[in-house]
Write an enzyme that holds these catalytic residues in place. Structure first.
Site, PDB file in Angstrom:
ATOM      1  N   CYS A  45      44.696 -34.880 -50.335  1.00 53.09           N
ATOM      2  CA  CYS A  45      44.133 -35.486 -49.113  1.00 53.09           C
ATOM      3  C   CYS A  45      42.645 -35.190 -48.995  1.00 53.09           C
ATOM      4  CB  CYS A  45      44.824 -34.939 -47.870  1.00 53.09           C
ATOM      5  SG  CYS A  45      46.584 -35.247 -47.826  1.00 53.09           S
TER       6      CYS A  45
HETATM    7  C1  BEZ Z   1      48.051 -33.031 -51.053  1.00 45.70           C
HETATM    8  O1  BEZ Z   1      47.440 -33.752 -50.298  1.00 45.70           O
HETATM    9  O2  BEZ Z   1      47.487 -32.435 -51.960  1.00 45.70           O
HETATM   10  C2  BEZ Z   1      49.539 -32.862 -50.933  1.00 45.70           C
HETATM   11  C3  BEZ Z   1      50.137 -32.937 -49.686  1.00 45.70           C
HETATM   12  C4  BEZ Z   1      51.499 -32.740 -49.583  1.00 45.70           C
HETATM   13  C5  BEZ Z   1      52.258 -32.498 -50.731  1.00 45.70           C
HETATM   14  C6  BEZ Z   1      51.639 -32.471 -51.973  1.00 45.70           C
HETATM   15  C7  BEZ Z   1      50.270 -32.645 -52.082  1.00 45.70           C
END
Ligand code: BEZ
Length: 219
Positions: A45
């Protein structure tokens, strides 16, 4: 009820990093992209938000407002945005919705219980100036989105909303288009003055119409 293409985009009031917004009022006459993130302070994200902020001028050029969402509270978003600026070299320049009570996430079906009961998936909704849903894409948490693809589809949506064309596989702005089958050859001659090539009666190719018009205006 799940949202489908052509539905009215549900309206809502929410707290964001840029103050309280009423979604439809905030959109005004613009196009909109509403996209959700599983959680604050997560690596994928973080990269996505940095990229969306870098591409903001491209969204502005297309009269598109962008807004992110995560189920974490406002204070968490504010702290996370500092990390995003530090690691991605770009400050966030659009509002982020804080949705701790999942009001907006539920309205837009962004929680997929078989993926996670608590986190939103990576949803993308493109909304037209008529407030109708024009595009929905859903990615799992483990896969970062391709915002160039979101821009590419917006180019297609905006073009096909003005002209009787569709865009072929892997089309990008400037490439040739397909004349929609409901237009007769006779009408196509007037609608597409640059001409068209008939490969099959149902497969007629024409240069991108607004590119042709821009050239004519410049000449
Ligand atoms: C991420 O944004 O890196 C992420 C969020 C939830 C689960 C796995 C990755």
């Amino acid at each position: 009820m799940s949202i489908r293409l052509g539905d009215d985009a549900p309206d809502f009031t929410a707290q964001t990093t840029e103050g309280e917004i009423k979604f439809h009022d905030w959109l005004g006459d613009s196009w909109g992209v509403l996209f959700s993130h599983p959680k604050d302070y997560t690596p994928v994200c973080t990269t996505e938000l940095g990229m969306a902020a870098k591409l903001k001028p491209e969204f502005d050029k297309r009269n598109v407002k962008i807004i992110g969402l995560s189920v974490d509270p406002l204070e968490s978003h504010v702290g996370w945005e500092k990390d995003i600026e530090e690691t991605q070299g770009q400050a966030i320049n659009f509002p982020m919705i804080a949705d701790p009570d999942r009001k907006v996430s539920d309205l837009y079906g962004m929680i997929h219980p078989n993926a996670s009961d608590t986190f939103t998936v990576r949803s993308v909704y493109v909304i037209g100036p008529d407030k109708k849903v024009k595009l929905m894409i859903t990615y799992p948490a483990s896969t970062g989105r391709n915002f160039d693809e979101v821009l590419r589809v917006i180019d297609s949506l905006q073009l096909t909303s003005k002209y009787s064309v569709a865009t072929p596989v892997n089309w990008k702005a400037g490439d040739d288009c397909i004349i929609v089958p409901s237009v007769s050859d006779e009408d196509a001659k007037t609608k597409f003055p640059a001409g068209f090539k008939t490969l099959k009666p149902y497969l007629r190719i024409t240069p991108q119409p607004d590119k042709v018009e821009a050239k004519e205006t410049a000449a």
